[in-house]
Design a protein around this motif. Sequence first.
Motif, PDB file in Angstrom:
ATOM      1  N   GLY A 445     -66.269  29.071  57.559  1.00 27.60           N
ATOM      2  CA  GLY A 445     -67.148  30.205  57.282  1.00 27.60           C
ATOM      3  C   GLY A 445     -66.423  31.533  57.173  1.00 27.60           C
ATOM      4  N   TRP A 446     -65.389  31.746  57.998  1.00 24.63           N
ATOM      5  CA  TRP A 446     -64.593  32.977  57.933  1.00 24.63           C
ATOM      6  C   TRP A 446     -65.470  34.227  57.858  1.00 24.63           C
ATOM      7  N   GLY A 447     -66.324  34.379  58.865  1.00 13.64           N
ATOM      8  CA  GLY A 447     -67.182  35.561  58.932  1.00 13.64           C
ATOM      9  C   GLY A 447     -66.645  36.578  59.919  1.00 13.64           C
ATOM     10  N   GLY A 448     -67.554  37.299  60.538  1.00  9.47           N
ATOM     11  CA  GLY A 448     -67.154  38.301  61.512  1.00  9.47           C
ATOM     12  C   GLY A 448     -66.600  39.552  60.863  1.00  9.47           C
ATOM     13  N   SER A 449     -65.999  40.404  61.690  1.00  4.47           N
ATOM     14  CA  SER A 449     -65.554  41.716  61.218  1.00  4.47           C
ATOM     15  C   SER A 449     -64.391  41.633  60.242  1.00  4.47           C
ATOM     16  N   ALA A 450     -63.659  40.500  60.231  1.00  5.38           N
ATOM     17  CA  ALA A 450     -62.503  40.374  59.334  1.00  5.38           C
ATOM     18  C   ALA A 450     -62.889  39.921  57.930  1.00  5.38           C
ATOM     19  N   GLY A 477     -51.411  26.259  54.255  1.00  5.24           N
ATOM     20  CA  GLY A 477     -50.963  25.012  54.862  1.00  5.24           C
ATOM     21  C   GLY A 477     -51.199  24.925  56.348  1.00  5.24           C
ATOM     22  N   ASN A 478     -51.705  25.985  56.972  1.00  7.94           N
ATOM     23  CA  ASN A 478     -51.995  25.954  58.406  1.00  7.94           C
ATOM     24  C   ASN A 478     -53.281  25.192  58.663  1.00  7.94           C
ATOM     25  N   TRP A 479     -53.244  24.261  59.632  1.00 14.10           N
ATOM     26  CA  TRP A 479     -54.384  23.358  59.797  1.00 14.10           C
ATOM     27  C   TRP A 479     -54.837  23.178  61.249  1.00 14.10           C
ATOM     28  N   CYS A 480     -54.098  23.712  62.207  1.00 14.84           N
ATOM     29  CA  CYS A 480     -54.398  23.384  63.598  1.00 14.84           C
ATOM     30  C   CYS A 480     -55.063  24.550  64.327  1.00 14.84           C
ATOM     31  N   ASN A 481     -56.313  24.342  64.772  1.00 15.83           N
ATOM     32  CA  ASN A 481     -57.019  25.288  65.648  1.00 15.83           C
ATOM     33  C   ASN A 481     -56.832  26.728  65.182  1.00 15.83           C
ATOM     34  N   GLN A 482     -57.252  27.020  63.973  1.00 18.95           N
ATOM     35  CA  GLN A 482     -56.919  28.298  63.362  1.00 18.95           C
ATOM     36  C   GLN A 482     -57.643  29.490  63.981  1.00 18.95           C
ATOM     37  N   SER A 483     -56.867  30.497  64.314  1.00 16.73           N
ATOM     38  CA  SER A 483     -57.406  31.718  64.886  1.00 16.73           C
ATOM     39  C   SER A 483     -58.230  32.465  63.844  1.00 16.73           C
ATOM     40  N   GLY A 484     -59.407  32.932  64.237  1.00 23.90           N
ATOM     41  CA  GLY A 484     -60.261  33.717  63.357  1.00 23.90           C
ATOM     42  C   GLY A 484     -61.255  32.925  62.553  1.00 23.90           C
ATOM     43  N   ALA A 485     -61.234  31.607  62.649  1.00 23.20           N
ATOM     44  CA  ALA A 485     -62.145  30.777  61.849  1.00 23.20           C
ATOM     45  C   ALA A 485     -63.576  30.873  62.362  1.00 23.20           C
TER      46      ALA A 485
END
Length: 574
Positions: A445-450, A477-485
Motif C-alpha cells: 500500500g505504501w501510504g502514510g506521510s511518505a 530488489g529489497n524483499w525482507c520486512n521492508q521499513s515504511g511498507a
Amino acid sequence: MSRTRTRTALLAALALVAGATGTAIAAVPGDAGVAAVPCTVDYTVQNQWDTGFTASVTVTNNNAAKSAWSVQWSYAGNQRITSAWNAKVTQSGTAVTAANESYNGTLATGGSVSFGFNGTYSGSNALPTTFTLDGVTCNVDDGGGGPTDPPDPGGPGGRVDNPYAGAKVYVNPEWSAKAAAEPGGSRISNQPTGVWLDRIAAINGVNGGMGLRAHLDEALRQKGSDELVVQLVIYNLPGRDCAALASNGELGPTELDRYKAEYIDPIAAILADPKYASLRIVTTVEIDSLPNLVTNTGSRPTATPQCDVMKANGNYVKGVGYALNKLGDVPNVYNYVDAGHHGWIGWDDNFGASANTFKEAATAEGATVGDVHGFITNTANYSALKENNFTINDNVAGKSVRESKWVDWNRYVDELSFAQAFRNQLVSVGFNSSIGMLIDTSRNGWGGSARPAGPGATTTVDTYVDGGRYDRRIHIGNWCNQSGAGLGERPQAAPAAGIDAYVWMKPPGESDGASREIPNDEGKGFDRMCDPTYTGNPRNGNNMSGALPDAPLSGHWFSAQFRQLMANAYPPLS
C-alpha cells in the motif's frame, strides 16, 4: 451475489441451429446419430450494485475448431457495456458482439474461452436469453443437469471461471486472533489470508496449531450455504528458495521423492476427500521457485550455486509439475503458479524466458496446462499495485523513465500493468486463454506521510521518478520486512481486466526472516537481506537492505511490522 443466466424452456429442450442440411437438435444421451449441442454459454453476473455490474462469459465450442470467433447476444433492458477484457466487445443499441483478441482466437473442438466486462444499468439487470457463436445458436449452461447439459463448471465435471467471483474467502482464525490482539487490529482481523503449508509437519499442524483438515473443517463452517474460497500456499520444494536463506526449507536439493510421497500426496488425498467437495480450494504453488531458474543461474551476476544445482537436477520443474498434476486431479482445486513480480521478471531478458520455464513445469511429471487455472504475482512482496505519478512512456530532461535508476530499463513500473501483460505472454506460449491472475496486495500500500501526492521534480529523470513513486523501498530488489511498507488494497474479486482477485496471500504481520541468526528446527537460515545493517549484493544493486530491526524467524509473528503496516495502509484504515 453471483447470478447465472437461466435456460429458457425452449433452450432446455433443444438447440435450434440453422445449417446447410437443416435444423440440428441437441443430443440426448443414448440417442445415436442425433447432432451434438453446437456450443454452450455460461453468462454470470459476478458483482452487481445500484447502477453497475461485472459479468463473465464462458463459451464452449462443440463444432469444428475455429481460428477466430464472435459471440452475440441482446439485452432486454438498458444495459451498456463500459469496458471489457479478453475480448473486443462492441454494442449497438441492445445488441452486443464479443470478438476474440489476437491472442485467443483459437477455439478447438471441445475448447472453451472466457471473457469479462463491466457495465451499467438502471431498473432491472435482466439476463440475456439467447446467445450465438459465429451465428449458430447456443444453449446456455445453468447447471440444471438436464439431458442436454454439459458438465456444470461449478460441479464435479469442471471449475468456475473465477473461483473468487460470488464467493466468500476463508478467514484463518489463528491469524485473525493475532491481528485482533494488536491495538487497532480488529479493523482488519476479519480479512482472508493464505494458509502456508511450509513443511511436512504443517499438514497435521505444528506445535498444537491447526492442520490442513482443521482449516478445511473451519472453512466448511464459515461457508454455510454460500460459496467459499480457501487459499493454500504449497511451499516445500526440495532445495527451496535457492537465492535466499531466510525461507530455506526442510528438504534437500535431491529429496524429490520425499516431496512427492510425504508432502504432495498427503495434501492431495485430504483435498480429494468428498467432505470438502463444496469448497473452492485455491492453491498457490511454490512461491519464488521457477523465477529463480531464470534469473539466478548461469553466468548472471545474481546467480547462486544453489540455484545452479536446482536448474541442473530439474527438481524445481519436476516438483512443480508433480504438484500441479496431483492437485489438479481434484475437481474443486484451482492451481495458481507463482510468477514472481515486476521487479524480478519485468525485464526483457526475464519476461519471455520465465513464461517458457512455467510452460516447461506445467507439462512435466504428467501435468498439462489444463492443470493451471492462473498465476499469482507479488506474493509476500512489496511492489506497488499502480504507480500513478509516472508511466513507462514518460520522458524527462531528455531521458526515458526506463533510464532512471529505479526503473533500470524494466518495461513495467507497477504490479498491475506487469500482471496483465504477463498474462498475455503466458497465453502466447500455450496456457489457456481463460487463465486469471492474482496479485498479493497484503503489503504494497505504501501510504502514510511518505506517500507522494504527485510527480517528482523534473530536474532529472531520477528526481522525477524518485519523487513520485509510491514504492519507497531503497531498491526494488529489497524483499525482507521492508521499513515504511503499508497494507495494500483489501482482498476483492475481479478488480481489473484479467485479474481474478487481489489477495492477501502473505498474512500481514508474519515475518519474512530474522534480523539476526536464530537457531531453529524449521530449516530456516539467516539471510543478510533481513539485517538492517547489510549493505547489499548484486540482486539489490549493493544497496542497504531496508529491513526492519528485531525481526523473528520467517512466518513468526512480528508485532512491530504489523503495526507499521496498519499505520501506512493505503487505502487508509478507518
